[in-house]
Design an enzyme around this catalytic site. Structure first.
Site, PDB file in Angstrom:
ATOM      1  N   ASP A  10     -10.082  52.938 -25.649  1.00  0.00           N
ATOM      2  CA  ASP A  10      -9.291  52.868 -26.884  1.00  0.00           C
ATOM      3  C   ASP A  10      -9.379  51.327 -27.241  1.00  0.00           C
ATOM      4  O   ASP A  10      -8.615  50.730 -26.886  1.00  0.00           O
ATOM      5  CB  ASP A  10      -8.363  53.611 -27.081  1.00  0.00           C
ATOM      6  CG  ASP A  10      -7.273  53.341 -28.374  1.00  0.00           C
ATOM      7  OD1 ASP A  10      -8.287  53.308 -29.357  1.00  0.00           O
ATOM      8  OD2 ASP A  10      -6.212  53.198 -28.174  1.00  0.00           O
ATOM      9  N   GLU A  72     -13.635  54.972 -29.023  1.00  0.00           N
ATOM     10  CA  GLU A  72     -13.183  55.587 -30.076  1.00  0.00           C
ATOM     11  C   GLU A  72     -14.228  54.937 -31.367  1.00  0.00           C
ATOM     12  O   GLU A  72     -14.470  53.688 -31.188  1.00  0.00           O
ATOM     13  CB  GLU A  72     -11.777  55.191 -30.586  1.00  0.00           C
ATOM     14  CG  GLU A  72     -11.349  55.766 -32.003  1.00  0.00           C
ATOM     15  CD  GLU A  72      -9.966  55.631 -31.906  1.00  0.00           C
ATOM     16  OE1 GLU A  72      -9.339  55.308 -32.985  1.00  0.00           O
ATOM     17  OE2 GLU A  72      -8.972  55.787 -30.732  1.00  0.00           O
ATOM     18  N   ASP A 144      -1.938  53.434 -25.991  1.00  0.00           N
ATOM     19  CA  ASP A 144      -3.318  53.161 -25.848  1.00  0.00           C
ATOM     20  C   ASP A 144      -3.798  53.767 -24.635  1.00  0.00           C
ATOM     21  O   ASP A 144      -5.083  54.202 -24.785  1.00  0.00           O
ATOM     22  CB  ASP A 144      -3.305  51.450 -25.794  1.00  0.00           C
ATOM     23  CG  ASP A 144      -2.796  50.847 -27.169  1.00  0.00           C
ATOM     24  OD1 ASP A 144      -3.216  50.939 -27.981  1.00  0.00           O
ATOM     25  OD2 ASP A 144      -1.889  49.838 -26.664  1.00  0.00           O
TER      26      ASP A 144
END
Length: 185
Positions: A10, A72, A144
């Site tokens: 991420d 992502e 996160d």
């Protein structure tokens, strides 16, 4: 069936989350998770922050030896400058992964949330709770790290389907589905 080790990333300029899981068929096993923080460097020193992200992702990949990675996809936010900076952090993470010869799959936050929680408008807290439940964790991971683990879970669920589609060859499009109101699909 051999276990597939997946690294989820991420990306973030201040905090990049990572999560490592193993998928053995439908079973998921937690390996590790955490964050790569760039707080030690001044906000204005972008190249130094990108270097920390690059080296941190390479170190995580070297330590846990994943078979593949999922990252992502970044979309344009309200602030274009923030989006550009986030894109550069994402680029540093991607460069680190491909420099280690890892296959990288990309998923949107919406796809990850649908795979983990069941709907794309899930809040961070819902993602954290579901990741903890799916991986049988004793507590909830940080936001996160939970997003990164969610990306790995998303790939564990969707990756096999995408690979099967890719092996089957190209999909033929039907003539009626190609044009709608002047747009081609």
């Amino acid at each position: 069936m051999a276990a597939l080790r997946i690294l989820g990333i991420d990306p973030g300029l201040r905090t990049t989350g990572f999560g490592v899981i193993e998928a053995e068929g439908p079973r998921l096993h937690y390996i590790a998770s955490g964050t790569i923080k760039t707080d030690a460097v001044a906000i204005g020193e972008l190249p130094a922050r990108l270097k920390i992200i690059f080296e941190g992702v390479r170190e995580v990949a070297a330590s846990y030896q994943p078979h593949c990675a999922s990252v992502e996809i970044v979309f344009v936010n309200v602030n274009p400058q923030s989006t550009l900076l986030l894109g550069q952090a994402r680029g540093a993470a991607l460069a680190a992964l491909v420099s280690g010869d890892l296959a990288v799959s990309e998923y949107t936050a919406l796809q990850m949330k649908k795979a983990v929680v069941g709907h794309g408008q899930a809040r961070k807290e819902q993602v954290q709770a579901m990741v903890a439940r799916l991986l049988a964790l004793p507590g909830e991971p940080g936001k996160d790290a939970a997003d990164a683990l969610g990306l790995a879970i998303c790939h564990a669920h969707a990756g096999a389907s995408f690979a099967a589609l890719a092996r089957s060859g190209t999909l033929s499009r039907k003539a009626h589905a190609q044009y709608k109101k002047g747009r081609s699909y």
